[in-house]
Design a protein around this motif. Sequence first.
Motif, PDB file in Angstrom:
ATOM      1  N   UNK A  90     181.776 115.000  38.720  1.00 37.11           N
ATOM      2  CA  UNK A  90     180.519 114.496  38.167  1.00 37.11           C
ATOM      3  C   UNK A  90     180.367 114.888  36.697  1.00 37.11           C
ATOM      4  N   UNK A  91     180.637 116.139  36.366  1.00 35.67           N
ATOM      5  CA  UNK A  91     180.463 116.587  34.986  1.00 35.67           C
ATOM      6  C   UNK A  91     181.423 115.878  34.035  1.00 35.67           C
ATOM      7  N   UNK A  92     182.648 115.600  34.486  1.00 30.46           N
ATOM      8  CA  UNK A  92     183.587 114.890  33.616  1.00 30.46           C
ATOM      9  C   UNK A  92     183.222 113.415  33.535  1.00 30.46           C
ATOM     10  N   UNK A  93     182.771 112.827  34.652  1.00 32.13           N
ATOM     11  CA  UNK A  93     182.389 111.422  34.644  1.00 32.13           C
ATOM     12  C   UNK A  93     181.219 111.146  33.721  1.00 32.13           C
ATOM     13  N   UNK A  94     180.204 111.999  33.750  1.00 26.79           N
ATOM     14  CA  UNK A  94     179.055 111.778  32.862  1.00 26.79           C
ATOM     15  C   UNK A  94     179.426 112.069  31.408  1.00 26.79           C
ATOM     16  N   UNK A 202     173.797 118.134  23.438  1.00 29.42           N
ATOM     17  CA  UNK A 202     172.956 117.987  24.624  1.00 29.42           C
ATOM     18  C   UNK A 202     173.774 118.228  25.895  1.00 29.42           C
ATOM     19  N   UNK A 203     174.999 117.707  25.928  1.00 28.58           N
ATOM     20  CA  UNK A 203     175.875 117.898  27.092  1.00 28.58           C
ATOM     21  C   UNK A 203     176.136 119.381  27.342  1.00 28.58           C
ATOM     22  N   UNK A 204     176.438 120.105  26.277  1.00 27.95           N
ATOM     23  CA  UNK A 204     176.725 121.540  26.421  1.00 27.95           C
ATOM     24  C   UNK A 204     175.485 122.289  26.891  1.00 27.95           C
ATOM     25  N   UNK A 205     174.326 121.942  26.338  1.00 36.39           N
ATOM     26  CA  UNK A 205     173.082 122.621  26.723  1.00 36.39           C
ATOM     27  C   UNK A 205     172.754 122.406  28.199  1.00 36.39           C
ATOM     28  N   UNK A 206     173.039 121.215  28.712  1.00 32.54           N
ATOM     29  CA  UNK A 206     172.785 120.948  30.124  1.00 32.54           C
ATOM     30  C   UNK A 206     173.852 121.577  31.017  1.00 32.54           C
ATOM     31  N   UNK A 207     175.077 121.705  30.511  1.00 27.95           N
ATOM     32  CA  UNK A 207     176.188 122.181  31.340  1.00 27.95           C
ATOM     33  C   UNK A 207     176.240 123.698  31.433  1.00 27.95           C
ATOM     34  N   UNK A 208     175.877 124.398  30.367  1.00 25.52           N
ATOM     35  CA  UNK A 208     176.034 125.853  30.336  1.00 25.52           C
ATOM     36  C   UNK A 208     175.328 126.555  31.502  1.00 25.52           C
ATOM     37  N   UNK A 209     174.086 126.185  31.862  1.00 25.20           N
ATOM     38  CA  UNK A 209     173.425 126.901  32.968  1.00 25.20           C
ATOM     39  C   UNK A 209     174.181 126.821  34.299  1.00 25.20           C
TER      40      UNK A 209
END
Length: 492
Positions: A90-94, A202-209
């Motif tokens: 999912x993370x790679x697809x988005x 934005x991607x990094x900010x959403x992914x880090x947590x």
Amino acid sequence: MIEPQQTLANPTEPIAAADAPTAQTSSTSSTWWLVCRHELIELWLRGRVLIFLLFFTLVLSITSVMREWESQLSSIPPREIIKITLISTITFGLFIGLILGADSISGERERDTLESLLLTPTSRRQIVVGKFLAALSPWPVAMLLAIPYLVVMAHGNAMLGKSLLLGSVLGSMVAIAFTSLGMLTSIWSTSNKNSLFISLLVYILFLIPTLWPGWAQKGDWGYFMQKLNPVQGTDAFLAKVIVNNRTIPEVYSYALAPIISGIVMPALLFLYAAPRLGLEGGVRHAQPQRTASAVRLATVFLIGLLTLALLFARTPPQRANAATVFQTDAGQSLQISVNMDYKVTQTGDTIDFNTTVVNNGSTKSLPFNVSMNIIKIGSGDPVDPEDWSPERSQEVESLAAGASAQQSWSIDMILSGNYMVYMTVVPIPATPEATTQTASSKGIHFTVSQTSNANPGGVLPFAIGIPTALALLTLWVRRRTQRSAKVAMQVG
């Protein structure tokens, strides 16, 4: 990048001038498909998306083999592997959708190719729809490529089908949200560099947590952030349903952020941003009023999402306590038995057994919980039952005098060694000041030996075969495109 002067069958061959009116006489209702088809040709037949997917399968192959080898040393339950692989997909697809969306408008505007779309008799919303569908197209392919890995690493686990369904639904919502976010950034950015930078940030900010350790995601604030962040909410929802065996009604609040963002973000894209799309060539200076409106809309969206998260993050109401009519010692007559004494097994195996609770008293019992406890015999690290079993506690309603209730349990053999498993009945106290007498079963002795396999989990053929096949396909597509370009130059 869209080039209307190219044919659909051969992107390198120019369209004759006599053919231009054909596009104008076509129905405007199908223009979104013409735009989408041109974008698909550009993304897929030029090999751009294939390179992304090749990198994805390489990462998935390496991590799959490493997880299976690690599982032999400290056996990772199949449910845990399924969840980790789904989140990786999912993370790679988005990410792919976000990058393609971020480049879809600002990239063409900067390359002076977007203005030519003014020749197309269509609305700007249809242009955005066509580009959006093309940017979203890699997501279902990435999910399909991940299915063979999931099937092999699930080892026949019954949770696979449900996991694929939930992962596909939530993954699609998150992919739609982030692709829309990338296109919004692309429409409102003054340059392609800004669009890509903001989207990656934005991607990094959403992914880090999602990468924080477990203790950092606990507590009221941690659970609140999980329900607010679409990526983190998807991760938490899948973990609780797949790994922890929770029901969807119990944890549905974690899925609200992905679903809401998957509806609101494309609505903001198509209803607000698309009609205001600027098609001028070159680097366009942002209009202050439009930028301020975009900021206000984004703020309203975040406040609305925050409000919904607060509403559903409340502590669920406690069940009305009707046990005060029972005697405080009504749990002392409960007895528990197990249908297994010992088992010699290997790491990676799954053992099933049953417990039976009987009320030997003359009155109705209190409601109670049956809980699992695992102890390592001898020296060594303490055992975390959460890693061994998807369900460590079951709640049972009151038992009438002489009645019994049976519970089913499953344990994944994680580590080698000697272990004792025993079950405990814990009657629920009737009042805050009361206590109850617990009852324990005899122990089940598990002797677990280490197992090893040169082809871990049977995943090695897929880990080698899928990236190799995709690499060959990418080379063939790129060579075919190069040959077509040479032929077009010779004819010209």
